[in-house]
Design a protein around this motif. Structure first.
Motif, short mmCIF file in Angstrom:
data_model
loop_
_atom_site.label_atom_id
_atom_site.label_comp_id
_atom_site.label_asym_id
_atom_site.label_seq_id
_atom_site.Cartn_x
_atom_site.Cartn_y
_atom_site.Cartn_z
N UNK A 8 44.93 27.66 47.34
CA UNK A 8 45.67 28.32 46.33
C UNK A 8 44.59 29.00 45.47
N UNK A 9 43.26 28.01 45.08
CA UNK A 9 42.31 28.42 44.14
C UNK A 9 41.59 29.65 44.76
N UNK A 10 41.22 29.30 46.11
CA UNK A 10 40.72 30.36 46.98
C UNK A 10 41.35 31.55 46.95
N UNK A 11 42.80 31.41 47.30
CA UNK A 11 43.31 32.62 47.34
C UNK A 11 43.30 33.39 46.22
N UNK A 13 40.83 33.48 43.91
CA UNK A 13 39.58 33.82 43.78
C UNK A 13 39.25 35.21 44.61
N UNK A 14 39.76 35.07 45.83
CA UNK A 14 39.60 36.45 46.70
C UNK A 14 40.50 37.63 45.99
N UNK A 15 41.54 37.17 45.73
CA UNK A 15 42.45 38.31 45.03
C UNK A 15 41.60 38.82 43.87
N UNK A 16 41.27 38.02 43.00
CA UNK A 16 40.63 38.63 41.69
C UNK A 16 39.39 39.30 42.23
N UNK A 17 38.71 38.92 43.42
CA UNK A 17 37.35 39.56 43.95
C UNK A 17 37.80 41.29 44.26
N UNK A 18 38.92 41.12 45.12
CA UNK A 18 39.60 42.34 45.59
C UNK A 18 39.86 43.37 44.09
N UNK A 19 40.64 42.75 43.10
CA UNK A 19 40.76 43.46 42.17
C UNK A 19 39.73 44.12 41.23
N UNK A 20 38.57 43.10 41.39
CA UNK A 20 37.16 43.71 40.72
C UNK A 20 36.30 44.50 41.52
N UNK A 39 32.68 30.80 48.75
CA UNK A 39 33.71 29.86 48.01
C UNK A 39 33.63 28.59 48.04
N UNK A 40 32.50 28.12 48.84
CA UNK A 40 32.29 26.68 48.85
C UNK A 40 33.28 25.80 49.27
N UNK A 51 45.90 33.54 55.04
CA UNK A 51 47.32 33.82 55.44
C UNK A 51 48.42 33.98 54.48
N UNK A 52 47.95 33.27 53.28
CA UNK A 52 48.87 33.51 52.08
C UNK A 52 49.01 34.99 51.50
#
Length: 216
Positions: A8-11, A13-20, A39-40, A51-52
């Motif tokens: 969930x945390x990774x998801x 972070x990826x979403x935020x990176x897309x927004x950024x 993302x370590x 998937x999420x």
């Protein structure tokens, strides 16, 4: 449970990176090994996160080609901008969407869409038996998404796909309920599938109301 929290945390972070703008619309995101390093986390966390995000309409997985950022993000529509509300608010919107979706799915489903519903029901049951909450959530959302696609209404299906991210976020905050609510509602989901398959519209709508009225 820890793996679920990590994914969930990774998801997020990826979403935020897309927004950024780190990953741009239409572009392919890095392969799993690079994402694991960035993302370590391990491979399973990356796969669950992707998937999420794919089910939420943020990413699009193309077999043999890779994973791409969708051209139109959920944040660009009304549902994507809504905050995560309490359960009553979420369920009220689900009722509006799903009752109409189920009604249309009864009339418009194809044999292939019925097969997809049945497949997700089996995965849901297997996850219940295995007490795998994350897989239960995935299969549950995929089952309802298959019904949305069977409605043949692209607007409704698109709205529901974007709304699944809100549903998933809400499920993740109710971890104390474990697998119980999935197990208790499984027979209702099987009955819903049977009603859609046999084109019993009124019965199908009664079942979906029952599912949502009981917080399933």
């Amino acid at each position: 449970m820890e793996n679920q929290k990590l994914s969930d945390k990774v998801s997020s972070r990826i979403k935020q990176d897309i927004l950024d703008g780190k990953y741009k619309a239409g572009e392919k995101i890095p392969a799993e090994p690079e994402l694991m390093k960035a993302y370590e986390v391990g491979r399973s966390s990356i796969r669950e996160a992707i998937k999420s995000l794919a089910m939420a309409g943020i990413l699009k997985v193309q077999q043999g080609s890779g994973t791409f950022v969708n051209e139109i993000q959920p944040e660009e529509n009304v549902i994507g901008r809504l905050p995560v509300a309490d359960f009553d608010d979420i369920n009220a919107v689900r009722k509006l969407l799903e009752e109409e979706i189920v009604k249309l799915a009864v009339d418009n489903h194809t044999s292939a869409q019925l097969q997809e519903m049945e497949k997700q029901l089996k995965l849901r049951k297997q996850a219940i038996i295995a007490e795998n909450r994350q897989d239960c959530t995935n299969a549950d959302i995929a089952f309802h998404m298959a019904i949305a696609n069977a409605s043949k209404n692209k607007v409704l299906a698109g709205l529901y796909q974007n709304f699944t991210h809100t549903i998933r976020t809400f499920f993740s905050k109710r971890e104390e309920r474990g697998i119980t609510h999935f197990a208790m509602s499984h027979h209702l989901h099987e009955n819903l599938f049977a009603a859609i398959k046999s084109k019993r519209k009124k019965h199908a709508q009664e079942i979906i109301r029952n599912i949502l009225d009981h917080n399933y």
